[in-house]
Scaffold this motif. Sequence first.
Motif, PDB file in Angstrom:
ATOM      1  N   ALA A   1     -43.097  49.317 -76.580  1.00 10.05           N
ATOM      2  CA  ALA A   1     -41.992  48.457 -77.003  1.00 10.05           C
ATOM      3  C   ALA A   1     -42.505  47.150 -77.598  1.00 10.05           C
ATOM      4  O   ALA A   1     -41.904  46.600 -78.533  1.00 10.05           O
ATOM      5  N   ASP A   2     -43.622  46.635 -77.081  1.00 11.12           N
ATOM      6  CA  ASP A   2     -44.212  45.422 -77.643  1.00 11.12           C
ATOM      7  C   ASP A   2     -44.698  45.644 -79.077  1.00 11.12           C
ATOM      8  O   ASP A   2     -44.583  44.755 -79.935  1.00 11.12           O
ATOM      9  N   ARG A   3     -45.252  46.804 -79.346  1.00  9.84           N
ATOM     10  CA  ARG A   3     -45.664  47.124 -80.723  1.00  9.84           C
ATOM     11  C   ARG A   3     -44.460  47.084 -81.659  1.00  9.84           C
ATOM     12  O   ARG A   3     -44.520  46.522 -82.755  1.00  9.84           O
ATOM     13  N   LEU A   4     -43.379  47.692 -81.226  1.00  8.63           N
ATOM     14  CA  LEU A   4     -42.173  47.701 -82.057  1.00  8.63           C
ATOM     15  C   LEU A   4     -41.607  46.296 -82.227  1.00  8.63           C
ATOM     16  O   LEU A   4     -41.186  45.909 -83.327  1.00  8.63           O
ATOM     17  N   ALA A   5     -41.585  45.531 -81.141  1.00 13.65           N
ATOM     18  CA  ALA A   5     -41.024  44.182 -81.193  1.00 13.65           C
ATOM     19  C   ALA A   5     -41.815  43.287 -82.138  1.00 13.65           C
ATOM     20  O   ALA A   5     -41.246  42.426 -82.821  1.00 13.65           O
ATOM     21  N   ALA A   6     -43.124  43.479 -82.193  1.00 10.07           N
ATOM     22  CA  ALA A   6     -43.954  42.683 -83.087  1.00 10.07           C
ATOM     23  C   ALA A   6     -43.580  42.914 -84.545  1.00 10.07           C
ATOM     24  O   ALA A   6     -43.719  42.028 -85.390  1.00 10.07           O
ATOM     25  N   GLU A   7     -43.062  44.098 -84.828  1.00  6.17           N
ATOM     26  CA  GLU A   7     -42.681  44.454 -86.196  1.00  6.17           C
ATOM     27  C   GLU A   7     -41.201  44.209 -86.479  1.00  6.17           C
ATOM     28  O   GLU A   7     -40.832  43.745 -87.567  1.00  6.17           O
ATOM     29  N   LYS A   8     -40.336  44.500 -85.476  1.00  2.00           N
ATOM     30  CA  LYS A   8     -38.900  44.520 -85.723  1.00  2.00           C
ATOM     31  C   LYS A   8     -38.099  43.500 -84.934  1.00  2.00           C
ATOM     32  O   LYS A   8     -36.893  43.372 -85.126  1.00  2.00           O
ATOM     33  N   GLY A   9     -38.729  42.787 -84.001  1.00  2.00           N
ATOM     34  CA  GLY A   9     -37.991  41.907 -83.122  1.00  2.00           C
ATOM     35  C   GLY A   9     -37.509  42.646 -81.886  1.00  2.00           C
ATOM     36  O   GLY A   9     -37.824  43.822 -81.686  1.00  2.00           O
ATOM     37  N   VAL A  10     -36.725  41.964 -81.058  1.00  2.00           N
ATOM     38  CA  VAL A  10     -36.356  42.532 -79.762  1.00  2.00           C
ATOM     39  C   VAL A  10     -34.894  42.966 -79.685  1.00  2.00           C
ATOM     40  O   VAL A  10     -34.374  43.191 -78.600  1.00  2.00           O
ATOM     41  N   ALA A  11     -34.242  43.104 -80.809  1.00  2.00           N
ATOM     42  CA  ALA A  11     -32.874  43.614 -80.809  1.00  2.00           C
ATOM     43  C   ALA A  11     -32.823  44.918 -81.604  1.00  2.00           C
ATOM     44  O   ALA A  11     -33.422  45.027 -82.675  1.00  2.00           O
ATOM     45  N   GLY A  12     -32.120  45.894 -81.062  1.00  2.00           N
ATOM     46  CA  GLY A  12     -31.922  47.136 -81.783  1.00  2.00           C
ATOM     47  C   GLY A  12     -33.020  48.165 -81.631  1.00  2.00           C
ATOM     48  O   GLY A  12     -33.045  49.161 -82.371  1.00  2.00           O
ATOM     49  N   LEU A  13     -33.937  47.981 -80.686  1.00  3.52           N
ATOM     50  CA  LEU A  13     -34.975  48.983 -80.466  1.00  3.52           C
ATOM     51  C   LEU A  13     -34.362  50.204 -79.793  1.00  3.52           C
ATOM     52  O   LEU A  13     -33.540  50.085 -78.888  1.00  3.52           O
ATOM     53  N   ARG A  14     -34.781  51.396 -80.230  1.00  3.41           N
ATOM     54  CA  ARG A  14     -34.263  52.632 -79.659  1.00  3.41           C
ATOM     55  C   ARG A  14     -35.330  53.305 -78.803  1.00  3.41           C
ATOM     56  O   ARG A  14     -36.523  53.225 -79.089  1.00  3.41           O
TER      57      ARG A  14
END
Length: 521
Positions: free
Chosen positions: A486-499
């Motif tokens: 999730a941290d990898r995704l957040a670094a790219e997309k932020g912390v809202a809307g992760l699936r």
Amino acid sequence: MKLVTAEEIRLLDRHAMDDYGVPGVVLMENAGRGAALYFHDFFRSLHPGPLLVVCGKGNNGGDGYVIARHMENLGWKIRVLVLAERKAVSGDARVNLEILLRSGMEVDFAVDAASLAPTLEKMAGMRLIIDAIFGSGLGAEVRGHFAAAIDWINASGAAVGAVDIASGVDAGKGLILGCAVKAACTSTFAFPKVGQMIQPGASHGGKIKTIDIGMPRALLAKVSDRQLFIDAEAAAGFLPERPLTGHKGTFGHLLVVAGAVGKSGAAVLAAEGGLRSGAGLVTAACPAAVHGILEAKLTEAMTAPLPDLQGELSLQAYEKVVSLAEGKKALAMGPGLGAAEETCALVRRLVRHCDIPLVLDADALNALAGHPETLGERKSTHVILTPHPGEMARLVGKTVADIEADRIGAARDFALRFGVVLVLKGAATVTALPDGRVRINGSGNPGMASGGMGDVLTGVIGGLVAQGLDAAAAAVLGVYLHGAAADRLAAEKGVAGLRAGEVAAEVPAVMHDLRKGRGYR
């Protein structure tokens, strides 16, 4: 990384002085000097201040006096505020206070709210404040002029550094004792404190640096691993081997029992978690009513329909699940199963009689609520439970507030009582082992607060067990991988809307980076 409680650090100080002959004033000098150098570097852009050091009457205040002396030597413009009478300061702290007074440093004393208010008016315009009010020994709610001083610090607009631990944070539980300083960084001594790594205390310390205060190495080596913080380096040590000659049978077969009408996605996500964590084979067993959905959604996993009753598993599924479990290395059960009476009875029967490692989540946990004796009647010697605070509260018959008031205690007590690995999910997930040891996770972010994340975690942990990791290692590593993905995704997309599905897809990359010595926290 080893973590200590207030009592453990107190005993370390005492052993250093009594058994090794290290004077307390030397430990205080080392602590204050190390903290001063750290603050000087961290807040370099604010040099030369002005800087205010706010001190209590105890040893944390004593560290503050040493910090004030050394930071003045580094060119900072210093003022010191003591929240006590001069005569109330004693011992090693008194020694260092007297040094400041004899050197002509400006020191103010405030003993109550009446004397504090006019003193604070003189402190307006400070660019940096060092909090040396309370240390790790604080055990009561902050009141009176101490609370007023903390409120003023937080509202001042100045940058803040904390000494040892942010004042107002419980060092053992991470609770806020009435109010607490909000610091940009903390210089902690000898070892980080448990309360600095779990919420809400973790949000008050900022960047934490551990200062070597000169305790003998032989003494430090005696500190147990009862509490550990799991970062990338620690997580990497749990990774299962992937031999060049390995094949799908080498890496284990995970059985997932999950899903119901309206919740087929939970079964899909759990199966994906198992595949992404490296399991060689995954079979997802679900109610016949949703089997067609899983057949369409899962390409790499096998599927199996089970007898159901109005879309949820019935007791008639028992023999089929037992048959499917033959030859499997782990059973992950619970996501999206529903709460039908027969489904809950099926779960309890499987927990009692299944002898392979179990990972229990979601509705499997709800099936055990009110029936804790089921865990004591089980055949499996390796059981992992992964509740969120609500599920944990139902398991033990308490409120969510009770659980959150002592997350470590709740997890540890349950793990010890039933001889299981208990993963209490949440910010800084706590994993308690059957022997009472605790692991606090260092990965993850608020983007994980969305549906399906727990289902993925169930599969990830199950997949690691299937690959041969013991229950403790699989739980600790699985929790870290899940958060780091999730941290990898957040670094790219932020912390809202992760699936949740996106998080599962990032797990292999996290494992690869850990093997290469790269981390995300």
